[in-house]
Enzyme design. Structure first.
Site, PDB file in Angstrom:
ATOM      1  N   SER A 238     -58.518   8.546 -65.120  1.00  0.00           N
ATOM      2  CA  SER A 238     -59.968   8.934 -65.535  1.00  0.00           C
ATOM      3  C   SER A 238     -60.461   9.929 -64.258  1.00  0.00           C
ATOM      4  CB  SER A 238     -61.043   7.860 -65.775  1.00  0.00           C
ATOM      5  OG  SER A 238     -61.211   7.052 -64.834  1.00  0.00           O
ATOM      6  N   LYS A 239     -61.723  10.510 -64.635  1.00  0.00           N
ATOM      7  CA  LYS A 239     -62.554  11.167 -63.649  1.00  0.00           C
ATOM      8  C   LYS A 239     -62.968  10.512 -62.374  1.00  0.00           C
ATOM      9  CE  LYS A 239     -64.941  14.136 -67.181  1.00  0.00           C
ATOM     10  NZ  LYS A 239     -66.313  14.534 -67.981  1.00  0.00           N
ATOM     11  N   ARG A 240     -63.020   9.031 -62.283  1.00  0.00           N
ATOM     12  CA  ARG A 240     -63.373   8.434 -61.391  1.00  0.00           C
ATOM     13  C   ARG A 240     -62.251   8.511 -60.160  1.00  0.00           C
ATOM     14  NH1 ARG A 240     -61.823   4.250 -64.665  1.00  0.00           N
ATOM     15  NH2 ARG A 240     -60.245   2.910 -64.030  1.00  0.00           N
TER      16      ARG A 240
END
Length: 469
Positions: A238-240
Site C-alpha cells: 500500500s501507499k505506506r
C-alpha cells in the site's frame, strides 16, 4: 480457437504495481501463445471512476510498453448489452426480481449470525410471483443450489466450491445498472476471452461468474489467479510502503525495463536467471512457473535492476527517458552536451535517472554559488595559483578533447610541483560547483571550453574575495 487474454482495471486511481504485474502476465501469455491481448476499462463505479484515472492507466500501460491488440473498451458504453443479457436471464427463469428492503436484509443477517450461520441472502424472493407494484427491486441471479463448481486454476490448482455456499448475487441494482459480476461475465463472453489472469482477490468471484456463464450457455475461460504482492513487512502492499503507482516509479527515476523485469520476477521464475529482455520473457514465460504464495516487494532489488539497465541499455534508449526528467527540471539540453554522453559518464555513479539529473545539472545550467563545504575545503587562497595556471593552459587549447584537457591538467601540476589532488579538486569544484563529478577530463569536455573558463574566472573571484575578507 485463438487464445485471448485481457487486462481489466477499474479507473478509480492510478495503475498500481499489482495491476501492472497482472497486465504484464496477461500480455506475456498472449504473446507467448500467439494470441490477442484486450484492454478493458471497468468504469461502472460511476461515483469513483474518473477520466484522470483512465488517463493514468493508459499512460502507465504505454510507458511499460504493454501494447494492446484490441480496445480499450469502456463498460459504461456497453450498458444496453448488459440490459439485454439481464433480460435474457429473467426470461429464461435464471434470474429474478428481489423486493427485499435494506431493513429486511439487515434483519436476515442478524438472525443468521445469532444462529451461528454464515450471513447471506436466503432466497426469499427466488420463486415468488406475488410482485408488489411500484416497489423498488434488484435483480438476482438464480444460482444452482446443488452440485459444485470446479476451478482448474492454472496457478493455484484445483479448487472446488459447493453451490450451496453461494447465495443469489445481485446482477442489477434498483436503478437498473448492472453489477461487477454481471458486466465481467458478459464482457469476457462477448470478447471471446479464453484465459482470465487476475489477482487472487477475485477467487471468490470466480465460481459465481462461472455459473452465470454456464447459465448463458457461454464457454468457460481458463482461470489463473496470481497471488498478491506484499510489502517488506509482510502486509499487503500500500501507499505506506512508498510508491505503488507505476508512474510514480517513472517520476522517481526508474526505467520501464527495470520495473518490468522486477515485476515479472515478483511471482515467476525461470531457474536462477534474474535479468530478462522482453524478447526472452515472451519466449520463456509460463503460468506453470508462477508462485502460489504471495511475493514481497524489495525496493533494493528494483534499484539494482535499474542500475543494471542504465549501464547496459543503449545510451540512446536511456536518453529518451532521461530527457523527460531533464524537461521536468526545466533544463535546456540544447545548451550543453549530448544527453547520451552524459549517460555514458554518469550511469555508473547513480541509482536512478532522477539522481542522474541532480548530479548532471552543471552540464546544462550555470550556478550562482559554489557548494559551501566543497568551496570551504578546496577554493582556498592556496588554490588560486594552480587555478590561474590551469585556466591559462585550458584557454590555450585549440582542440577541446579529453586527451588535451588531461595533458593541460597534468602540465599544471608538474609545473607547480603539486600533487594532482592540489590541482584537480579545486578545478573540479570550480567547474561543477561541487566536489563530485566523473573524471576531470570527461567533465570539462562535456561542460565545454567557454563555460569551463568562465567558471574558473568565477572561482578565482570567489577566492580573491575570500582572501580579502
Amino acid at each position: 480457437m485463438s487464445l485471448v487474454t485481457r487486462f481489466a482495471p477499474s479507473p478509480t486511481g492510478y495503475l498500481h504495481v499489482g495491476g501492472a504485474r497482472t497486465a504484464l502476465y496477461s500480455w506475456l501469455y498472449s504473446k507467448k501463445m500467439g494470441g490477442k491481448f484486450v484492454l478493458r476499462i471497468e468504469d461502472t463505479d460511476l461515483e469513483r471512476s474518473t477520466q484522470a484515472s483512465v488517463d493514468a492507466i493508459l499512460q502507465g500501460m504505454e510507458w511499460l510498453g504493454l501494447d494492446w491488440d484490441d480496445g480499450p473498451y469502456y463498460q459504461t458504453k456497453r450498458f444496453d448489452l448488459y440490459k439485454e443479457v439481464i433480460q435474457q436471464l429473467l426470461d429464461a427463469g435464471k434470474a429474478y426480481k428481489c423486493f427485499c428492503s435494506i431493513e429486511e436484509l439487515d434483519q436476515m443477517r442478524e438472525a443468521q449470525m445469532a444462529a451461528g450461520e454464515k450471513p447471506r441472502y436466503n432466497g426469499m424472493w427466488r420463486d415468488r410471483t406475488d410482485h408488489p407494484a411500484n416497489q423498488p427491486y434488484v435483480i438476482r441471479f438464480k444460482n444452482p443450489q446443488a452440485g459444485t463448481v470446479v476451478i482448474d486454476d492454472m496457478i493455484k490448482g484445483r479448487i472446488e466450491i459447493a453451490n450451496k455456499e453461494l447465495d443469489d448475487l445481485i446482477i442489477a441494482r434498483t436503478d437498473g445498472s448492472p453489477t461487477y459480476n454481471l458486466t465481467v461475465v458478459v464482457d469476457d463472453w462477448k470478447m471471446g476471452i479464453t484465459h482470465v489472469i487476475r489477482g487472487d482477490d477475485h477467487v471468490n468471484n470466480t465460481p459465481r461468474q462461472m455459473n452465470i456463464l454456464a447459465a448463458l450457455g457461454a464457454d468457460i475461460p481458463h482461470y489463473a489467479h496470481v497471488p498478491m504482492i506484499l510489502g517488506d513487512d509482510g502486509k499487503r502492499l500500500s501507499k505506506r510502503h512508498g510508491a505503488v503507482g507505476v508512474m510514480q516509479y517513472r517520476d522517481n527515476g526508474f526505467l520501464p525495463e527495470a520495473l518490468l523485469n522486477y515485476l515479472v520476477r515478483l511471482g515467476w521464475s525461470h531457474g536462477d536467471q534474474e535479468i530478462f529482455s522482453k524478447e526472452e520473457l515472451v519466449s520463456l514465460f509460463d503460468l506453470k512457473n508462477c508462485n502460489r504464495a504471495p511475493s514481497a516487494f524489495n525496493t533494493e532489488k528494483l534499484i539494482w535492476l535499474n542500475q543494471h539497465y542504465m549501464k547496459t541499455l543503449p545510451a540512446e534508449r536511456v536518453a529518451t527517458e532521461l530527457q523527460w526528467h531533464l524537461d521536468a527540471q526545466k533544463l535546456d539540453t540544447s545548451n550543453g552536451p549530448a544527453i547520451t554522453d552524459v549517460i555514458t559518464v554518469q550511469a555508473d555513479r547513480v541509482k536512478t535517472l532522477k539522481e542522474m539529473v541532480e548530479v548532471s545539472r552543471y552540464f546544462y545550467a550555470d550556478f550562482a554559488e559554489f557548494e559551501a563545504n566543497a568551496a570551504k575545503k578546496h577554493l582556498r587562497p592556496v588554490a588560486a595559483e594552480p587555478l590561474k595556471l590551469a585556466q591559462q593552459k585550458l584557454a590555450a587549447l585549440s582542440e577541446w578533447t579529453a586527451e588535451s584537457i588531461q595533458q593541460a591538467i597534468h602540465a599544471t601540476a608538474e609545473e607547480l610541483e603539486l600533487g594532482m589532488g592540489k590541482v584537480g579538486m579545486p578545478l573540479r569544484v570550480a567547474v561543477t560547483g561541487g566536489g563530485n563529478s566523473p573524471s576531470l577530463d570527461q567533465t570539462l569536455l562535456l561542460v565545454g571550453q567557454a563555460r569551463s573558463l568562465s567558471r574558473l574566472a568565477m572561482a578565482l573571484e570567489f577566492i580573491a574575495a575570500r582572501s580579502e575578507s
